[in-house]
Design a protein around this motif. Sequence first.
Motif, PDB file in Angstrom:
ATOM      1  N   ASP A  27       0.821  -1.107   0.035  1.00 10.98           N
ATOM      2  CA  ASP A  27       0.086   0.012   0.024  1.00 10.98           C
ATOM      3  C   ASP A  27       0.812   1.220  -0.096  1.00 10.98           C
ATOM      4  OD1 ASP A  27      -2.784   0.801   0.670  1.00 10.98           O
ATOM      5  OD2 ASP A  27      -1.725   2.014   1.698  1.00 10.98           O
ATOM      6  N   TYR A  28       0.464   2.245  -0.632  1.00  8.14           N
ATOM      7  CA  TYR A  28       1.208   3.387  -0.806  1.00  8.14           C
ATOM      8  C   TYR A  28       1.629   4.237   0.454  1.00  8.14           C
ATOM      9  CZ  TYR A  28      -2.870   6.296  -0.640  1.00  8.14           C
ATOM     10  OH  TYR A  28      -4.172   6.741  -0.401  1.00  8.14           O
ATOM     11  N   ASN A  70      -2.063  -1.655  -7.239  1.00  5.93           N
ATOM     12  CA  ASN A  70      -1.198  -0.543  -7.356  1.00  5.93           C
ATOM     13  C   ASN A  70      -1.982   0.857  -7.807  1.00  5.93           C
ATOM     14  OD1 ASN A  70       1.386   0.664  -8.533  1.00  5.93           O
ATOM     15  ND2 ASN A  70       0.436   0.262 -10.517  1.00  5.93           N
ATOM     16  N   PRO A  71      -1.890   1.824  -7.474  1.00  3.70           N
ATOM     17  CA  PRO A  71      -2.459   3.075  -7.558  1.00  3.70           C
ATOM     18  C   PRO A  71      -2.875   3.436  -9.042  1.00  3.70           C
ATOM     19  CG  PRO A  71      -1.027   3.420  -6.022  1.00  3.70           C
ATOM     20  CD  PRO A  71      -0.904   1.916  -6.570  1.00  3.70           C
ATOM     21  N   ILE A  99       4.414   0.914  -8.555  1.00  7.57           N
ATOM     22  CA  ILE A  99       5.068   1.683  -7.275  1.00  7.57           C
ATOM     23  C   ILE A  99       6.017   0.747  -6.703  1.00  7.57           C
ATOM     24  CG2 ILE A  99       3.125   3.285  -7.226  1.00  7.57           C
ATOM     25  CD1 ILE A  99       2.619   1.747  -4.421  1.00  7.57           C
ATOM     26  N   ASP A 100       6.091  -0.552  -6.833  1.00  7.56           N
ATOM     27  CA  ASP A 100       7.041  -1.465  -6.191  1.00  7.56           C
ATOM     28  C   ASP A 100       8.287  -1.410  -6.979  1.00  7.56           C
ATOM     29  OD1 ASP A 100       6.178  -2.967  -8.231  1.00  7.56           O
ATOM     30  OD2 ASP A 100       5.711  -4.695  -6.946  1.00  7.56           O
TER      31      ASP A 100
END
Length: 142
Positions: free
Chosen positions: A12-13, A40-41, A130-131
């Motif tokens: 989670d971001y 992922n956002p 984002i990972d």
Amino acid sequence: MRVLVPVKRVIDYAVKVRINKSARGGAGHVELNNVKMSMNPFCEIAVEEAVRLKDKKIAEEIIAVSVGPSACKDVLRTALAMGADRAVHVTTPEDLRTDYDLQPMSVAGFLYEVALKEEPDLVLMGKQAIDGDFGQTAGMLA
């Protein structure tokens, strides 16, 4: 129009990332135990756009697809809750890390096979995860 939307499960971001220095020969990797995971956002944005196309009667069916271990089913459920009509899960071994072991070329290959089977008119993807921040899967799939 049939729309295929790949979605990825990531940390989670809002979670503060921790490094496990003892993992994999001391190289250090992101700790995933007891960490909140989510879609992922950028994948969320792609699902939202597919839903907008469906609301405008441009798209008839939205198919969410995820590649990874069984834990990835939660992001598919999220995509279904957002408005996807169906979900496809390409299952990988449980010990395979989607942020480290599963590289963009492999994911693009899996998605290509799913696209051949589902025959979508459009594939909407997030710009990057984002990972790993690779941003290469969409270009390889194209």
